[in-house]
Design a protein around this motif. Structure first.
Motif, PDB file in Angstrom:
ATOM      1  N   UNK A 164      -3.770  19.827  44.083  1.00 27.13           N
ATOM      2  CA  UNK A 164      -4.171  21.216  43.960  1.00 27.13           C
ATOM      3  C   UNK A 164      -4.625  21.761  45.316  1.00 27.13           C
ATOM      4  N   UNK A 196      -0.092  27.849  49.657  1.00 26.00           N
ATOM      5  CA  UNK A 196      -0.160  29.262  49.287  1.00 26.00           C
ATOM      6  C   UNK A 196      -0.893  30.043  50.375  1.00 26.00           C
ATOM      7  N   UNK A 248       1.201  30.744  53.258  1.00 31.79           N
ATOM      8  CA  UNK A 248       2.141  31.819  52.971  1.00 31.79           C
ATOM      9  C   UNK A 248       1.478  33.176  53.143  1.00 31.79           C
ATOM     10  N   UNK A 305     -10.771  25.344  37.459  1.00 34.80           N
ATOM     11  CA  UNK A 305      -9.893  26.507  37.542  1.00 34.80           C
ATOM     12  C   UNK A 305     -10.636  27.695  38.144  1.00 34.80           C
ATOM     13  N   UNK A 312      -9.649  29.939  41.325  1.00 35.26           N
ATOM     14  CA  UNK A 312      -9.483  31.389  41.143  1.00 35.26           C
ATOM     15  C   UNK A 312     -10.298  32.153  42.172  1.00 35.26           C
ATOM     16  N   UNK A 371      -8.559  31.911  45.553  1.00 29.15           N
ATOM     17  CA  UNK A 371      -7.328  32.697  45.597  1.00 29.15           C
ATOM     18  C   UNK A 371      -7.643  34.176  45.712  1.00 29.15           C
ATOM     19  N   UNK A 374      -4.260  39.824  52.186  1.00 33.99           N
ATOM     20  CA  UNK A 374      -2.870  40.169  51.936  1.00 33.99           C
ATOM     21  C   UNK A 374      -2.713  41.686  51.876  1.00 33.99           C
ATOM     22  N   UNK A 428       1.894  38.845  46.878  1.00 38.34           N
ATOM     23  CA  UNK A 428       0.663  39.404  46.314  1.00 38.34           C
ATOM     24  C   UNK A 428       0.722  39.416  44.787  1.00 38.34           C
ATOM     25  N   UNK A 444       2.576  37.514  42.899  1.00 36.45           N
ATOM     26  CA  UNK A 444       2.529  36.134  42.441  1.00 36.45           C
ATOM     27  C   UNK A 444       1.095  35.621  42.480  1.00 36.45           C
ATOM     28  N   UNK A 445       0.405  35.982  43.544  1.00 39.12           N
ATOM     29  CA  UNK A 445      -0.973  35.536  43.690  1.00 39.12           C
ATOM     30  C   UNK A 445      -1.819  36.088  42.553  1.00 39.12           C
ATOM     31  N   UNK A 446      -1.588  37.350  42.217  1.00 37.58           N
ATOM     32  CA  UNK A 446      -2.307  37.939  41.084  1.00 37.58           C
ATOM     33  C   UNK A 446      -2.030  37.148  39.814  1.00 37.58           C
ATOM     34  N   UNK A 463      -3.852  33.976  39.983  1.00 41.99           N
ATOM     35  CA  UNK A 463      -5.289  34.108  39.813  1.00 41.99           C
ATOM     36  C   UNK A 463      -5.582  34.117  38.315  1.00 41.99           C
ATOM     37  N   UNK A 464      -4.683  34.775  37.588  1.00 43.20           N
ATOM     38  CA  UNK A 464      -4.801  34.754  36.136  1.00 43.20           C
ATOM     39  C   UNK A 464      -4.686  33.352  35.571  1.00 43.20           C
ATOM     40  N   UNK A 465      -3.645  32.627  36.015  1.00 43.73           N
ATOM     41  CA  UNK A 465      -3.404  31.320  35.390  1.00 43.73           C
ATOM     42  C   UNK A 465      -4.204  30.224  36.075  1.00 43.73           C
ATOM     43  N   UNK A 466      -4.721  30.510  37.243  1.00 48.11           N
ATOM     44  CA  UNK A 466      -5.567  29.537  37.928  1.00 48.11           C
ATOM     45  C   UNK A 466      -4.842  28.265  38.314  1.00 48.11           C
ATOM     46  N   UNK A 467      -3.523  28.339  38.336  1.00 49.08           N
ATOM     47  CA  UNK A 467      -2.786  27.087  38.396  1.00 49.08           C
ATOM     48  C   UNK A 467      -2.680  26.478  39.782  1.00 49.08           C
ATOM     49  N   UNK A 468      -2.000  27.188  40.668  1.00 45.35           N
ATOM     50  CA  UNK A 468      -1.644  26.572  41.943  1.00 45.35           C
ATOM     51  C   UNK A 468      -0.926  25.254  41.685  1.00 45.35           C
ATOM     52  N   UNK A 483       4.208  30.471  42.893  1.00 47.18           N
ATOM     53  CA  UNK A 483       3.668  30.451  44.240  1.00 47.18           C
ATOM     54  C   UNK A 483       3.944  29.161  44.950  1.00 47.18           C
TER      55      UNK A 483
END
Lengths: 145, 145
Positions: free
Chosen positions: A49, A56, A59, A82, A86, A89, A96, B107, B109-111, B114-119, B126
């Motif tokens: 992670x 990211x 990028x 998470x 968040x 990010x 950006x 941007x 994708x980043x949004x 941020x929602x999914x917190x994944x990375x 992303x």
DNA sequence: CGCAGACCTCAACTAAGGTTGAGTTCGATG
DNA sequence: CATCGAACTCAACCTTAGTTGAGGTCTGCG
């Protein structure tokens, strides 16, 4: 299963990073590892992670030094959640936005100068040392590419 | 008046470039100069416009190699006209558009992330090596900064 | 003429972000 | 226990875009 540590090769394969980059990031303090009795690196799963975040961030155009600072705000006592990711990010979002805005301004200026054909060193928005000096007033100019 | 050639110091003062940068650009083939009998550089007035173009191009994010190529398309037989410069400037417009578009996608994708917190290294727009490989297909990835 | 300041060349250095290679050791498999 | 791929360290190298310094030369002003 909790104790599943990954070898450098596995991390490289899963993250898409070169092993040499893992070494480099470790030297630079962006990731860390433990060692086997034989001195080989072993990584915790959350390094993936971190590497994701590093990629990211790059990028987005953030230099490694700032990425390191951001990563340093993660809690050391527990595996980042998470919410932690968040928060980080979200921090880049404004970078950006600023960058995009700046490029849009540049595009508009460029359009204006295509019209005037100037590229003049006086009087041209695109190319005025005075203006650049003024711009340099507040804040770093890293965004200027 | 036609024969007014500028010294390095004068060009540096008027362009805002350091003298060392003038030397560097000359070595790299982006500008040229004549010499006095005593071997000192003298510049034609249109070097200022070249330097202006170089600076603007760098702001757009174009590497010096490409700037050199663009400058090489200027006619050698005559002093470049406003049309010449307009043509070159227009050439960067699409670079800039592509770059802005890419950052906007990033941007968004980043949004999303941020929602999914994944990375996450799988499944995250992303951060998917597969997607990056695909992106690398056509053309250089220089814009990705 | 004399001198200061601008200019010359060439090599070395900077910064970021890594990669490459040499020489050596681990560790898992047969 | 031999072997081979993977890993280790350390130093050197790469690219881009210049800057810095050493040692020597011009040019113009008084």
């Amino acid at each position: 299963m909790n104790a599943h540590l990954m070898s450098p090769g596995e991390v490289a394969a899963r993250s898409g990073m070169a092993v040499s980059a893992l070494h480099f990031y470790e030297r630079e303090g962006l990731i860390s590892s433990t060692r086997t009795p034989g001195n080989q690196r072993r990584y915790r799963r959350d390094v993936l992670r971190r590497l994701g975040f590093i990629r990211v961030s790059q990028r987005v155009g953030i230099p490694l030094g700032e990425i390191r600072e951001a990563l340093a705000t993660l809690p050391e006592s527990r595996t980042p959640t998470k919410q932690d990711w968040t928060r980080l990010s979200r921090g880049w979002r404004s970078h950006l936005d600023a960058r995009i805005e700046q490029l849009e301004r540049l595009r508009d200026d460029l359009d204006g100068c295509i019209g005037c054909g100037c590229l003049s060193l006086r009087s041209c928005t695109l190319n005025n040392p005075g203006d650049r000096l003024a711009e340099q007033g507040p804040g770093p100019v890293r965004l200027e590419v």
